[in-house]
Scaffold this active site. Structure first.
Site, PDB file in Angstrom:
ATOM      1  N   ASP A  94      -9.833  -0.866   3.608  1.00 38.83           N
ATOM      2  CA  ASP A  94      -8.655  -1.483   4.231  1.00 38.83           C
ATOM      3  C   ASP A  94      -9.031  -2.102   5.571  1.00 38.83           C
ATOM      4  O   ASP A  94      -9.958  -1.632   6.238  1.00 38.83           O
ATOM      5  CB  ASP A  94      -7.608  -0.359   4.462  1.00 38.83           C
ATOM      6  CG  ASP A  94      -6.176  -0.840   4.441  1.00 38.83           C
ATOM      7  OD1 ASP A  94      -5.921  -1.926   4.987  1.00 38.83           O
ATOM      8  OD2 ASP A  94      -5.328  -0.126   3.898  1.00 38.83           O
ATOM      9  N   HIS A 109       0.804  -1.218   0.000  1.00 44.23           N
ATOM     10  CA  HIS A 109       0.000   0.000   0.000  1.00 44.23           C
ATOM     11  C   HIS A 109       0.843   1.278   0.000  1.00 44.23           C
ATOM     12  O   HIS A 109       0.299   2.377  -0.183  1.00 44.23           O
ATOM     13  CB  HIS A 109      -0.999  -0.018   1.159  1.00 44.23           C
ATOM     14  CG  HIS A 109      -2.328   0.572   0.822  1.00 44.23           C
ATOM     15  ND1 HIS A 109      -3.489   0.255   1.501  1.00 44.23           N
ATOM     16  CD2 HIS A 109      -2.707   1.467  -0.141  1.00 44.23           C
ATOM     17  CE1 HIS A 109      -4.508   0.937   0.964  1.00 44.23           C
ATOM     18  NE2 HIS A 109      -4.058   1.675  -0.019  1.00 44.23           N
ATOM     19  N   ASP A 163      -3.390   2.537   7.922  1.00 46.60           N
ATOM     20  CA  ASP A 163      -2.158   2.995   7.264  1.00 46.60           C
ATOM     21  C   ASP A 163      -1.900   4.468   7.582  1.00 46.60           C
ATOM     22  O   ASP A 163      -1.452   5.247   6.732  1.00 46.60           O
ATOM     23  CB  ASP A 163      -2.212   2.758   5.745  1.00 46.60           C
ATOM     24  CG  ASP A 163      -2.312   1.274   5.395  1.00 46.60           C
ATOM     25  OD1 ASP A 163      -2.136   0.439   6.302  1.00 46.60           O
ATOM     26  OD2 ASP A 163      -2.572   0.953   4.225  1.00 46.60           O
ATOM     27  N   ASP A 168      -7.214  -1.855  -0.590  1.00 49.42           N
ATOM     28  CA  ASP A 168      -6.293  -2.856  -0.057  1.00 49.42           C
ATOM     29  C   ASP A 168      -7.084  -4.154   0.045  1.00 49.42           C
ATOM     30  O   ASP A 168      -8.116  -4.213   0.729  1.00 49.42           O
ATOM     31  CB  ASP A 168      -5.805  -2.395   1.323  1.00 49.42           C
ATOM     32  CG  ASP A 168      -4.693  -3.256   1.873  1.00 49.42           C
ATOM     33  OD1 ASP A 168      -4.715  -4.484   1.643  1.00 49.42           O
ATOM     34  OD2 ASP A 168      -3.803  -2.699   2.559  1.00 49.42           O
ATOM     35  N   HIS A 170       4.324   0.768   4.526  1.00 54.21           N
ATOM     36  CA  HIS A 170       2.971   0.482   3.997  1.00 54.21           C
ATOM     37  C   HIS A 170       1.891   0.718   5.056  1.00 54.21           C
ATOM     38  O   HIS A 170       0.715   0.763   4.714  1.00 54.21           O
ATOM     39  CB  HIS A 170       2.875  -0.944   3.406  1.00 54.21           C
ATOM     40  CG  HIS A 170       2.688  -2.044   4.402  1.00 54.21           C
ATOM     41  ND1 HIS A 170       1.981  -3.209   4.114  1.00 54.21           N
ATOM     42  CD2 HIS A 170       3.124  -2.175   5.676  1.00 54.21           C
ATOM     43  CE1 HIS A 170       1.987  -3.999   5.172  1.00 54.21           C
ATOM     44  NE2 HIS A 170       2.660  -3.406   6.125  1.00 54.21           N
ATOM     45  N   HIS A 202      -6.665  -1.962   7.742  1.00 55.65           N
ATOM     46  CA  HIS A 202      -5.784  -1.088   8.538  1.00 55.65           C
ATOM     47  C   HIS A 202      -5.977   0.357   8.106  1.00 55.65           C
ATOM     48  O   HIS A 202      -6.426   0.616   6.991  1.00 55.65           O
ATOM     49  CB  HIS A 202      -4.319  -1.482   8.303  1.00 55.65           C
ATOM     50  CG  HIS A 202      -4.088  -2.964   8.345  1.00 55.65           C
ATOM     51  ND1 HIS A 202      -4.152  -3.750   7.220  1.00 55.65           N
ATOM     52  CD2 HIS A 202      -3.853  -3.793   9.388  1.00 55.65           C
ATOM     53  CE1 HIS A 202      -3.951  -5.013   7.558  1.00 55.65           C
ATOM     54  NE2 HIS A 202      -3.770  -5.079   8.856  1.00 55.65           N
ATOM     55  N   ASP A 260      -6.702  -6.628   1.707  1.00 56.76           N
ATOM     56  CA  ASP A 260      -6.873  -7.193   3.057  1.00 56.76           C
ATOM     57  C   ASP A 260      -8.103  -6.645   3.785  1.00 56.76           C
ATOM     58  O   ASP A 260      -8.442  -7.102   4.883  1.00 56.76           O
ATOM     59  CB  ASP A 260      -5.594  -7.076   3.898  1.00 56.76           C
ATOM     60  CG  ASP A 260      -5.211  -5.656   4.297  1.00 56.76           C
ATOM     61  OD1 ASP A 260      -6.103  -4.789   4.406  1.00 56.76           O
ATOM     62  OD2 ASP A 260      -4.002  -5.418   4.523  1.00 56.76           O
ATOM     63  N   GLU A 312      -1.673  -4.946  -2.208  1.00 62.88           N
ATOM     64  CA  GLU A 312      -1.440  -5.979  -1.183  1.00 62.88           C
ATOM     65  C   GLU A 312      -1.904  -7.369  -1.615  1.00 62.88           C
ATOM     66  O   GLU A 312      -2.036  -8.265  -0.782  1.00 62.88           O
ATOM     67  CB  GLU A 312      -2.077  -5.587   0.172  1.00 62.88           C
ATOM     68  CG  GLU A 312      -1.545  -4.274   0.762  1.00 62.88           C
ATOM     69  CD  GLU A 312      -0.183  -4.370   1.450  1.00 62.88           C
ATOM     70  OE1 GLU A 312       0.320  -5.491   1.653  1.00 62.88           O
ATOM     71  OE2 GLU A 312       0.389  -3.293   1.755  1.00 62.88           O
TER      72      GLU A 312
END
Ligand SMILES: NC(=[NH2+])NCCC[C@H](N)C(=O)O
Ligand SMILES: [Mn+2]
Length: 293
Positions: free
Chosen positions: A98, A77, A102, A204, A115, A100, A206, A249
């Site tokens: 995402d 990312h 980030d 992302d 990232h 996360h 994930d 990712e």
């Protein structure tokens, strides 16, 4: 005809696993180009960015993207710092999908992995500039023009900074509570109350539950379902103001084996590939306007 500029960004130095750099090639091999062309897009492949050269030599600013749909495929990312900074729209709104946020800074990051920081960098939260980022414009993304959806793995300090900011955060709990349709409505009206801003989707993989997207380096349980991620992409396309997208990712090296049995509902033009790569292609197509009917 609308044109996509596909930018391969095989960069995986923002964390400590190999394999995310294989993303752009995997997406090409799965047939993303012909599938996008079937939707009526004309396709321009910008090739892969040469990060090895860029890291050694004087860093060059990413090429400014205008007039075409910029689809930047990572890589991890980290590359969103470049792809978002490179969009020439001063009032750009960003939907960041995402697990996360980030949104760590070099000071708060528990891992020191870049990232986990590009959003904070774009927002101008870093105390200092970083060598090699002379082209970068800290603060090119303002807090109220960023909305996250899908978060569930947030570090303590980054959570505090987000709460103290004007960034719009829709965690998985908000998705549970309101449903994805309402969350999309709230996120879009938060960053773009009058509905005129150009929009960027930073996706992302994930964010999606590891059940559907196992091939990624920092998986987190309890993510978006197969249909929820598609709904997000479909709604972004529906705005007709989507100007760019990151797809990051996807780590083919960590992915499960290509599914032995394809399903009846799969696009017959999709080449056999591992499940997370397949999901990436399918979601990109939804963002490019593909519909069930
Ligand atoms: N793009 C990602 N997968 N980021 C994961 C970040 C994980 C963690 N919050 C960190 O800063 O290290
Ligand atoms: Mn991310």
């Amino acid at each position: 005809m609308r044109t996509i500029r596909f930018i391969g960004a095989p960069f995986c130095e923002g964390q400590n696993l190999d394999g995310a750099d294989l993303g752009p090639t995997a997406l090409r091999e799965a047939g993303l180009q012909p599938l996008a062309e079937m939707l009526g897009w004309s396709w321009e492949d910008a090739g892969d960015l040469d990060f090895a050269a860029a890291l050694e030599e004087e860093a060059e600013p990413p090429p400014k993207e205008e007039g075409r749909f910029a689809l930047t495929c990572g890589g991890d990312h980290s590359i969103a710092a470049g792809s978002i900074c490179a969009l020439v729209y001063p009032d750009l709104g960003v939907i960041w999908i995402d697990a996360h946020a980030d949104a760590n800074t070099p000071r708060t990051s528990p891992s020191a992995h870049y990232h986990g920081m590009p959003a904070a960098h774009l927002l101008g939260w870093f105390d200092n500039g970083i060598d090699g980022f002379e082209w970068f414009e800290p603060g090119c993304l303002s807090e109220n023009r960023l909305a996250y959806i899908g978060l569930r793995d947030i570090d303590a300090e980054e959570g505090r900074m987000l709460r103290a900011s004007n960034v719009h955060v829709f965690t998985m709990r908000e998705v549970d509570k309101h449903g994805i349709a309402k969350v999309m409505e709230m996120a879009l009206s938060a960053i773009d109350p009058n509905g005129f801003r150009p929009l960027h989707l930073s996706l992302d993989i994930d964010a999606v539950d590891p059940h559907f997207a196992p091939g990624t380096g920092t998986a987190a349980r309890g993510g978006l379902s197969y249909r929820e991620i598609h709904y997000i992409a479909e709604e972004m396309a529906e705005t007709r103001r989507l100007v760019g997208m990151d797809l990051v990712e996807i780590n083919p090296g960590l992915d499960e084996a290509p599914q032995r049995s394809s399903m009846h509902g799969d696009d017959p033009n999709l080449k056999p590939c591992s499940p997370t790569v397949q999901l990436g292609v399918e979601v990109a197509l939804s963002a490019l306007g593909k519909r069930i009917m």
